[in-house]
Design an enzyme around this catalytic site. Structure first.
Site, PDB file in Angstrom:
ATOM      1  N   ASP A  47      49.193  12.185  40.359  1.00 21.36           N
ATOM      2  CA  ASP A  47      47.924  11.460  40.286  1.00 21.36           C
ATOM      3  C   ASP A  47      48.151   9.961  40.140  1.00 21.36           C
ATOM      4  O   ASP A  47      47.357   9.151  40.620  1.00 21.36           O
ATOM      5  CB  ASP A  47      47.038  11.994  39.159  1.00 21.36           C
ATOM      6  CG  ASP A  47      45.563  11.858  39.500  1.00 21.36           C
ATOM      7  OD1 ASP A  47      45.186  12.199  40.645  1.00 21.36           O
ATOM      8  OD2 ASP A  47      44.782  11.386  38.658  1.00 21.36           O
ATOM      9  N   GLU A 140      35.254  10.516  42.635  1.00 20.97           N
ATOM     10  CA  GLU A 140      35.065  10.280  41.196  1.00 20.97           C
ATOM     11  C   GLU A 140      34.307  11.436  40.536  1.00 20.97           C
ATOM     12  O   GLU A 140      34.650  11.862  39.436  1.00 20.97           O
ATOM     13  CB  GLU A 140      34.299   8.966  40.972  1.00 20.97           C
ATOM     14  CG  GLU A 140      35.010   7.724  41.490  1.00 20.97           C
ATOM     15  CD  GLU A 140      36.242   7.327  40.685  1.00 20.97           C
ATOM     16  OE1 GLU A 140      37.073   8.220  40.399  1.00 20.97           O
ATOM     17  OE2 GLU A 140      36.385   6.135  40.367  1.00 20.97           O
ATOM     18  N   GLU A 210      40.612  17.615  47.333  1.00 18.29           N
ATOM     19  CA  GLU A 210      40.689  17.802  45.878  1.00 18.29           C
ATOM     20  C   GLU A 210      41.227  19.197  45.533  1.00 18.29           C
ATOM     21  O   GLU A 210      42.061  19.345  44.645  1.00 18.29           O
ATOM     22  CB  GLU A 210      39.320  17.577  45.217  1.00 18.29           C
ATOM     23  CG  GLU A 210      38.864  16.124  45.207  1.00 18.29           C
ATOM     24  CD  GLU A 210      39.671  15.217  44.270  1.00 18.29           C
ATOM     25  OE1 GLU A 210      40.334  15.724  43.347  1.00 18.29           O
ATOM     26  OE2 GLU A 210      39.640  13.998  44.484  1.00 18.29           O
TER      27      GLU A 210
END
Ligand code: HMH
Length: 219
Positions: A47, A140, A210
């Site tokens: 990440d 987000e 994701e």
């Protein structure tokens, strides 16, 4: 209009995929305390690489906003985003030290490379502001919803992971995501059908990346 924004409509329409991204077994394993720490460390390192690429993407959204939106408040929201990324990079460095993750020798894994390459495509000048801001919101929002679940009163998140969950699960970050959603909705309200379908495609694409990112982290 039925009073619901476009983004909320798409969340409903693609609910199964949205849930796959926000309730992934990796996140659920943090939430129920059964997390595999080697997976957590893998996620942390990967990440960090992703966030470094997310910074120029954020900058590109700011540039599009300058050029294509006369809404001054967009800039305020996006600037608060970029300034919290500054904080985030320092946070990753501290966390990496605590968890004995060596950031300088990290190699990006395939799902991460694919996601970063997708961000690069979104940075291109031809990509509409409405499409980029929709993707930005989705990126987000997935983290916000995922980590917020780990902070619910019924969660059994290990103490040493609470700080990580608070980074994206805190109420302020939740408000930030709502602001992004409002910007996206406003842009999409006036968008052509071509831009609308590209934005919806971007939303789905982010969800898929994701899910792949969580899969990669879990090993
Ligand atoms: C993979 N998605 C991924 N990493 C992040 N840090 C975010 C979203 C939120 O910024």
């Amino acid at each position: 209009m039925d009073g619901k924004g476009t983004v909320a409509t798409w969340k409903d329409k693609h609910r199964r995929m949205y849930d796959q991204a926000t309730r992934h077994p990796f996140i659920m394993s943090i939430r129920d305390g059964a997390v595999d720490y080697s997976a957590f460390k893998r996620w942390l390192g990967q990440d960090y690489i992703f966030v470094r690429q997310f910074i120029p993407f954020t900058a590109s959204v700011i540039i599009k906003s300058c050029k294509h939106s006369d809404e001054e408040s967009d800039m305020q929201v996006l600037l608060s985003g970029i300034s919290s990324l500054n904080d985030e990079i320092s946070w990753f460095k501290t966390q990496a030290q605590n968890w004995d993750v060596h950031l300088h020798s990290l190699v990006p894994l395939q799902a991460n490379l694919n996601y970063c390459r997708y961000l690069e495509r979104l940075m291109e000048q031809e990509v509409d502001y409405s499409v980029a801001i929709t993707a930005f919101w989705a990126i987000e929002a997935v983290y916000q919803e995922s980590f917020a679940q780990c902070l619910e009163s019924s969660a059994r998140t290990p103490m040493e992971l609470i700080e990580t969950c608070q980074r994206w699960g805190n109420a302020g970050f939740g408000d930030y995501c709502v602001s992004l959603q409002r910007i996206a909705d406003r842009c999409l309200e006036n968008a052509s059908s071509d831009v609308l379908s590209k934005a919806e495609e971007a939303f789905i694409c982010v969800l898929q990346h994701e899910v792949n990112f969580w899969n990669m982290s879990s090993g």
